[in-house]
Each structure stands twice: as structure tokens, then as C-alpha cells.
Design an enzyme around this catalytic site. Structure first.
Site, PDB file in Angstrom:
ATOM      1  CE  LYS A 183      40.912  52.438  27.441  1.00  0.00           C
ATOM      2  NZ  LYS A 183      42.362  52.686  27.489  1.00  0.00           N
ATOM      3  CG  MET A 212      33.242  35.294  46.234  1.00  0.00           C
ATOM      4  SD  MET A 212      33.453  33.552  45.836  1.00  0.00           S
ATOM      5  CE  MET A 212      35.214  33.355  46.096  1.00  0.00           C
ATOM      6  NE  ARG A 235      49.640  53.350  27.529  1.00  0.00           N
ATOM      7  CZ  ARG A 235      48.425  53.733  27.937  1.00  0.00           C
ATOM      8  NH1 ARG A 235      47.988  53.373  29.134  1.00  0.00           N
ATOM      9  NH2 ARG A 235      47.654  54.469  27.163  1.00  0.00           N
ATOM     10  CE1 TYR A 247      35.546  33.268  55.923  1.00  0.00           C
ATOM     11  CE2 TYR A 247      34.898  34.977  54.367  1.00  0.00           C
ATOM     12  CZ  TYR A 247      34.869  33.656  54.782  1.00  0.00           C
ATOM     13  OH  TYR A 247      34.170  32.728  54.049  1.00  0.00           O
TER      14      TYR A 247
END
Length: 345
Positions: free
Chosen positions: A33, A290, A128, A242
Site C-alpha cells: 500500500k 522547501m 479501527r 529563515y
């Protein structure tokens, strides 16, 4: 070229599957998956099919359609989410086997696709997916008369060997399924490692195939090498990135490498993460942005062309720890900008 290279070792995936299969006598399937945990379901599943894997698991029907396209007819493709509204054509045309999770799904399946193979998922305590004991008791005889291909449940705490939930779920699953005749499955990677009492007829390794915990003996599968774009000299007092979160306290060399959170390198790992230049560990400094990451290479004699974020020095769970998460998230977050290279085919 400012493109990182993600190398996937298919021979390591094969070795991990063989190692897990050797721990018991059950049929050993494969969970592919989420695009084989981010590593390419088409290539991974073909590799495993070539060594005899005949049963695969995906999360939802459209993953199964793509996998059937890659594998062709033959292998069984089981869908954990079952038979959802709108999935009938996909289940029929791609010959998928839904793991039915409720009475509603059972009714939907037998009405829309009478005679089509299915399995059943039971809730043994994880709350679940799957039929709870009362629901299963009401449906059991009818469901078993339709000859399900598999009856399964899923362990909540299998990565913690001594957790009491493991024994509780094993007992519950036995109470729900003893004497049914259909093949049974309880264990993914963690359950396999708990021992043969948990194996039943089919095991479903996932993360262990891809080099992650709790399979501590797994061969590493993924390697990520990131190019160095630029190296600059900083004087004391200059900052990086940053927010000025890292400030040089001494004369420093900082390498800027071509990766970032757009590539699935989780921003939160920055304060605790490292890369490797050859045999030397180098600290990530400042915030991961990023597309770019800054690395302190002051202590290197020679500036590298690339650095290793994943590979033989640093596994997926090491990065997971740095990011406050798990190896699963590291793998499934790997982005689409990498040049993917498969070895060991």
C-alpha cells in the site's frame, strides 16, 4: 544537476522478505500500500512476484487497479478498505479481493458481485477497521457459507513485544475464528516477530520489507544522496536560514544542499538531524526550507559533491527519531522530485 537521487535496493527487499518468511511456516504475503511505502509498488511487487509471492495487500481499490496493471493476472490483490461505494467496477475488472469490514459491505458485495472472491476483516480490539465480535457473530455462518478467501485482524501494539494488548488480541481473534476452516491472518511485521502463535495461515509483512523497525535485522532498502549546490564561509555572528535560528559562534563553512520539505524531508527534524559526507557526520543547521537545507561542513577537509541523508550510515528510523515520528512516515513522505534509481533487480 541539483536533483537528489533516491536509490531503492530491490535485492534488499527480497532478502527481507525471505528472512521474515523463514520465521514460520505460514504463507508470507506482502503489503505494498501507499506505493510500497513510497518506494514504487510496481517495481517492488514485480520483484516479489518473481520470487513466488502470490498475495498482496493494498489500502484501497484504486491502488489495487494500478497494481493489477503492473502484475497482470494471477496474484491475489487484497484491499484493506473493503468494498466501498463506487468500487464495484474496479473490484470486478481488476479482480480484486476486498476485505469486508461490516455487514453493510457484505451486503453491498454479495448484491453487486455475487460469487466474486472476498475476505473478511475482524476487529479484535484495535477499534479501527473490521467487524466487532457481536456483528461477526450475527454474520458468521452466512459469511462462511460464501467461502471467504481470508479472515484477518490487525494488532495494535505488535511493535512492543511485552504489551498486554498482544495477548488480548490473540485470544480475541482465536475466540472469533477458531474452527472456521477459512485461512486466517493476524500478523504484519511486528506480529511475525512475536512468534508462530501469531502467524496463523498468512502473514502480511509491510515495514519490515522496506528496512524499518521493529525488524531490527532488516537490510536497509532506501538510500538518499543530495547534491551540494554551494559552500559559503561565515564569520561569527552570521546566521543561516529563515528566522535566524542558527548563528555561527566561530568561523564556519556551510553547505547548501538541494532538498527540503517539498521532497518529504520533514521540517521538524532540522534541530536533531545529520547528513553524512563520506564517513563524516555533518549537522543540519537552521530551518529546513522547501527546497534547501544548510549543513555545517566546517570540519571537512574536502567539500563533497553530495551528502547522504539515508543509506548505510543512517536508517529511516534514525530520521524518524530526529523528526519525532516513525520510519513509516519518513518513507511514505519521500517526494516526487528525486531521480529514482533501482538496483538489485
Amino acid at each position: 544537476m541539483a536533483q537528489a537521487v533516491l536509490t531503492i535496493d530491490l535485492s534488499a527487499i527480497r532478502a527481507n522478505w525471505y528472512a521474515l518468511a523463514a520465521m514460520g511456516r505460514a504463507e508470507t504475503a506482502a503489503v505494498v500500500k501507499a506505493n510500497a511505502y513510497g518506494l514504487g509498488a510496481d517495481r517492488v511487487a514485480k520483484t516479489l512476484a518473481q520470487i513466488g509471492v502470490r498475495r498482496f495487500f493494498v489500502a484501497e481499490a484504486q491502488e489495487g487497479v494500478a497494481l493489477r496493471r503492473a502484475l497482470g493476472p494471477g496474484p491475489e490483490i487484497n484491499v484493506f478498505s473493503g468494498h466501498m461505494t463506487g468500487d464495484t467496477a474496479a473490484i470486478r475488472d481488476a479482480e480484486l479481493t476486498p476485505m469486508l469490514n461490516s455487514i453493510d459491505q457484505m451486503l453491498r458485495h454479495v448484491e453487486a458481485l455475487p460469487g466474486h472472491p472476498f475476505g473478511i476483516q475482524l476487529d479484535s480490539g484495535m477499534n479501527r477497521l473490521g467487524m466487532e465480535p457481536g456483528e461477526w457473530a450475527a454474520l458468521r455462518d452466512i459469511a462462511l457459507s460464501q467461502k471467504p478467501r481470508l479472515v484477518m485482524s490487525h494488532l495494535a501494539c505488535a511493535d512492543e513485544r511485552d504489551h498486554g494488548m498482544n495477548a488480548f488480541q490473540l485470544q480475541t481473534f482465536r475466540q472469533m475464528t477458531d474452527g472456521i476452516g477459512a485461512p486466517r491472518s493476524l500478523s504484519a511485521t511486528g506480529g511475525i516477530l512475536l512468534g508462530t502463535d501469531y502467524h496463523f495461515d498468512v502473514t502480511r509483512p509491510g515495514i519490515g520489507l522496506y528496512g524499518g523497525l521493529p525488524f531490527v535485522d532488516a537490510a536497509p532498502v532506501a538510500a538518499l544522496d543530495i547534491p551540494v549546490i554551494q559552500v559559503r564561509d561565515l564569520v561569527p555572528g552570521e546566521s543561516v536560514g529563515y528566522g535566524n535560528t542558527w548563528v555561527a559562534r566561530k568561523p564556519s563553512k556551510i553547505a547548501t544542499i538541494a532538498g527540503g520539505y517539498a521532497d518529504g524531508i520533514i521540517r521538524a527534524m532540522g534541530p536533531k538531524a545529520y547528513v553524512w559526507a563520506g564517513e563524516t557526520r555533518c549537522k543540519i543547521v537552521g530551518r529546513i526550507s522547501m527546497d534547501l537545507i544548510a549543513v555545517d561542513v566546517t570540519h571537512l577537509d574536502d567539500m563533497p559533491e553530495t551528502v547522504e541523508l539515508l543509506g548505510r550510515h543512517q536508517f529511516v528510523d534514525t530520521l524518524g527519531d530526529a523528526a519525532g515520528t516513525i520510519g513509516y512516515e519518513i518513507l511514505t513522505s519521500l517526494g516526487n522530485r528525486y531521480a529514482r534509481r533501482y538496483v538489485g533487480a
